[in-house]
Design an enzyme around this catalytic site. Structure first.
Site, PDB file in Angstrom:
ATOM      1  NE  ARG A 152      23.011  51.170  22.785  1.00 52.87           N
ATOM      2  CZ  ARG A 152      24.052  51.127  21.967  1.00 52.87           C
ATOM      3  NH1 ARG A 152      24.899  50.107  21.982  1.00 52.87           N
ATOM      4  NH2 ARG A 152      24.277  52.117  21.130  1.00 52.87           N
ATOM      5  CG  ASP A 181      27.010  52.593  23.416  1.00 52.52           C
ATOM      6  OD1 ASP A 181      26.548  53.698  23.119  1.00 52.52           O
ATOM      7  OD2 ASP A 181      27.486  51.812  22.573  1.00 52.52           O
ATOM      8  CG  HIS A 242      28.399  55.081  20.697  1.00 55.28           C
ATOM      9  ND1 HIS A 242      27.070  54.745  20.662  1.00 55.28           N
ATOM     10  CD2 HIS A 242      28.807  55.186  19.416  1.00 55.28           C
ATOM     11  CE1 HIS A 242      26.682  54.636  19.392  1.00 55.28           C
ATOM     12  NE2 HIS A 242      27.707  54.914  18.613  1.00 55.28           N
ATOM     13  CG  ASP A 298      30.945  53.075  17.141  1.00 57.44           C
ATOM     14  OD1 ASP A 298      31.665  53.321  18.131  1.00 57.44           O
ATOM     15  OD2 ASP A 298      29.798  52.608  17.248  1.00 57.44           O
ATOM     16  CD  GLU A 299      26.813  54.444  14.903  1.00 54.85           C
ATOM     17  OE1 GLU A 299      26.030  54.052  14.031  1.00 54.85           O
ATOM     18  OE2 GLU A 299      26.655  54.213  16.116  1.00 54.85           O
ATOM     19  CD1 TRP A 368      31.831  49.426  11.917  1.00 53.48           C
ATOM     20  CD2 TRP A 368      29.605  49.585  11.853  1.00 53.48           C
ATOM     21  NE1 TRP A 368      31.516  50.759  12.017  1.00 53.48           N
ATOM     22  CE2 TRP A 368      30.145  50.891  11.984  1.00 53.48           C
ATOM     23  CE3 TRP A 368      28.217  49.455  11.810  1.00 53.48           C
ATOM     24  CZ2 TRP A 368      29.359  52.037  12.052  1.00 53.48           C
ATOM     25  CZ3 TRP A 368      27.423  50.600  11.881  1.00 53.48           C
ATOM     26  CH2 TRP A 368      28.002  51.871  12.003  1.00 53.48           C
ATOM     27  CG  ASP A 397      20.952  44.689  15.894  1.00 56.87           C
ATOM     28  OD1 ASP A 397      21.724  44.153  15.076  1.00 56.87           O
ATOM     29  OD2 ASP A 397      20.893  45.915  16.066  1.00 56.87           O
ATOM     30  CD1 TRP A 445      24.792  46.079  16.922  1.00 54.67           C
ATOM     31  CD2 TRP A 445      25.694  47.046  18.712  1.00 54.67           C
ATOM     32  NE1 TRP A 445      26.100  46.363  16.621  1.00 54.67           N
ATOM     33  CE2 TRP A 445      26.679  46.958  17.708  1.00 54.67           C
ATOM     34  CE3 TRP A 445      26.050  47.616  19.942  1.00 54.67           C
ATOM     35  CZ2 TRP A 445      27.984  47.416  17.885  1.00 54.67           C
ATOM     36  CZ3 TRP A 445      27.348  48.079  20.115  1.00 54.67           C
ATOM     37  CH2 TRP A 445      28.295  47.983  19.106  1.00 54.67           C
ATOM     38  CB  THR A 446      20.980  44.512  23.878  1.00 54.16           C
ATOM     39  OG1 THR A 446      21.754  45.483  24.596  1.00 54.16           O
ATOM     40  CG2 THR A 446      21.780  43.248  23.673  1.00 54.16           C
ATOM     41  CD  GLU A 447      20.518  49.785  19.996  1.00 56.95           C
ATOM     42  OE1 GLU A 447      20.736  48.571  19.790  1.00 56.95           O
ATOM     43  OE2 GLU A 447      21.305  50.678  19.634  1.00 56.95           O
TER      44      GLU A 447
HETATM   45  C1  ACM Z   1      28.274  50.118  15.297  1.00 49.72           C
HETATM   46  O1  ACM Z   1      27.347  49.357  14.984  1.00 49.72           O
HETATM   47  N1  ACM Z   1      28.027  51.382  15.575  1.00 49.72           N
HETATM   48  C2  ACM Z   1      29.647  49.652  15.369  1.00 49.72           C
END
Ligand code: ACM
Length: 524
Positions: A152, A181, A242, A298-299, A368, A397, A445-447
């Site tokens: 990010r 990512d 991602h 993930d996701e 997580w 974050d 996480w660095t958004e």
């Molecule tokens: C995550 O926060 N998507 C692992």
């Protein structure tokens, strides 16, 4: 009267305990403070019993000579002893300070290194005067980690090295490096140059920011720097979701996302995709000696829309009896796990991968989703080793003070106290499975973290509490005592020029801001 005597006796016991606390971060599991002190002056003699012990003695001498020391002559000498035959715990050490001698003893290099870090803290915080004491120390958890997302936003080698130094001082031993990512790919892969010429362009708030990434030479340098500090670096190559930065650079392996999720996932049915991943992993495993490689997982649901409509993908699901798109996701994870295993490494995946039908010999789970505690339980019941990094309280974050405005807040934030008390609130879920719990990590996480001031502000001083939760035995932890000592560590951060948040004076410094953007995908 009786009551009064009892209360004063309790009070003096209590303050005695506070008084008797050494300024050490994390707090050692056992410490006895004794009468007297050892003075360290510029003339201090430090030796070791050969090999690594002599090297660490030299390092200690170099570091200690930069600290403010007593004006008078040293009380005696300092000795580092590496003695495997003493059979101290793997990462443990014994430190004894009398009025005329300091001895640091361990059975492993790692243990001796941590003994050295404790000694350096005692000298630093005592300004050259070390209280006589006996310490016997060893960690609660094997995995004491910090994750940094540099996809990010990218912070670069000098900042990473500074964090590795502080991590070593705090006896943290894992640096999980989220290098790939959506916004950018951050590691040079010689076989696929477009990963960096194209994939590294952009960051979370500016898709056109110039390419930033680590060259392989820089990666080697950082891995070696970490290894000297007994820190293992775990690289993460997130897949099948991602993966936007990779798929932008190599659209031939892209397949799944639509609209704003274009390129979010790898194409799950082409052999070419798996060959591509395998070739990249060949270079990654050469660079990182870690026994683990993190492959995300993930996701995926955010960006796999065309898996539901693409005839080739639908036919693949049928031919392979995968039932549906989730079955396909699990197929991908199993195949990627086997690729990692074929290179002699164990994969780590985010907790979605528990359902993929993996063998616990090949996979480790990073829990997580704090709101899906059953995923933690399921992982343990199915025999997996687990690392805990639940969003609450271990995502960095989330903001840390009720007065803050930048960062995540989801039915709560992550104050230092919650981190300190972790894992007590979930300890009952792990009962009888303690051996499978490798440990915990703080994940950033660095958004909403675009510069180093904001990075420091989110990480410190919460990382100090993470270190104590991960290292110190539950019975030796006491939040009020920790907070009384914490100002010492803040002074050290000040000396390093770290822009930390001061929980004792929340208004001491402005909360750093971060660029805004619509469409924030903020992890789950
Ligand atoms: C995550 O926060 N998507 C692992």
């Amino acid at each position: 009267m009786k009551k009064f005597i009892l209360v004063s006796a309790l009070l003096s016991l209590w303050s005695g305990q506070l008084f008797a606390q050494l300024s050490l971060f994390p707090t050692p599991t056992k410490q006895i403070v004794q009468r007297g002190e050892f003075l360290i002056g510029k003339d201090i003699r430090i030796s070791g019993n050969g090999g690594y012990a002599s090297r660490i003695a030299k390092d200690a001498k170099t570091t200690i000579s930069t600290l403010s020391l007593a004006d008078s002559k040293s009380s005696g000498q300092i000795e580092f002893l590496l003695k495997p035959e003493e059979k101290l715990p793997e990462e443990g050490y014994r430190l004894s300070v009398t009025t005329d001698k300091i001895t640091v003893l361990a059975s492993t290099e790692r243990g001796l290194f941590y003994g050295k870090e404790s000694l350096v803290q005692l000298v630093r915080f005592g300004k050259g005067t070390v209280r006589a004491c006996r310490i016997e120390d060893a960690p609660r958890y094997k995995w004491r980690g910090f994750m940094l997302d540099e996809s990010r936003h990218f912070f670069g080698k000098e900042k990473v090295k500074q964090y590795l130094d502080i991590m070593a001082s705090l006896k943290l031993n894992i640096f999980h490096w989220h290098l790939t990512d959506e916004p950018g790919w951050r590691i040079e892969i010689k076989r696929y140059p477009k990963l960096t010429t194209t994939g590294s362009i952009g960051n979370w708030h500016d898709p056109e920011a110039p390419a930033t990434f680590y060259t392989q030479e820089e990666i080697k340098e950082i891995v070696a720097y970490a290894a000297e500090r007994h820190i293992t670096i775990i690289p993460e190559f997130d897949m099948p979701g991602h993966a936007t930065a990779v798929c932008r650079a190599y659209p031939e392996v892209s397949g799944g996302g639509e609209g704003k999720w274009k390129h979010f996932t790898f194409h799950p049915c082409k052999d070419e995709t798996y060959e591509f991943i395998s070739n990249i992993l060949d270079e990654i495993v050469e660079l990182f000696p870690s026994p683990y490689i993190h492959i995300g997982g993930d996701e995926v649901h955010y960006g796999n829309q065309s898996w539901f409509t693409d005839p080739e993908i639908q036919a693949f699901i049928k031919e392979n009896n995968l039932v549906n798109e989730t079955g396909l996701e699990h197929y991908f994870i199993r195949r990627a796990t086997d690729i990692v295993a074929s290179k002699g490494k164990k994969m780590i995946g985010w907790d979605e991968v528990i359902d993929a039908g993996l063998s616990p010999e090949k996979a480790t789970i990073m829990w997580w989703r704090h709101d899906r505690k059953h995923q933690l339980v399921k992982a343990l019941e199915n025999g997996f080793e687990v690392i805990m990094t639940p969003r609450h309280p271990l995502y960095a974050d989330f903001f840390q003070h009720a007065g803050h405005r930048v960062g995540r807040y989801w039915g709560g934030y992550n104050p230092i106290e919650d981190i300190y008390l972790f894992p007590d609130p979930v300890a009952h879920l792990m009962k009888n499975y303690e051996d499978q719990v490798l440990g915990m990590q703080f994940s950033l996480w660095t958004e909403r973290v675009a510069d180093t001031n904001r990075l420091d502000f989110m990480v410190f001083p919460r990382l100090v509490a993470v270190a104590e939760s991960a290292w110190t035995a539950a019975k030796a932890k006491e939040y009020s005592v920790f907070m009384r000592k914490l100002p010492r560590f803040l002074e050290y951060l000040e000396e390093l020029g770290i822009y930390y948040f001061n929980p004792f004076r929340p208004d001491a410094r402005p909360e750093p801001t971060a660029p805004e953007k619509e469409d924030i995908l903020q992890h789950g």
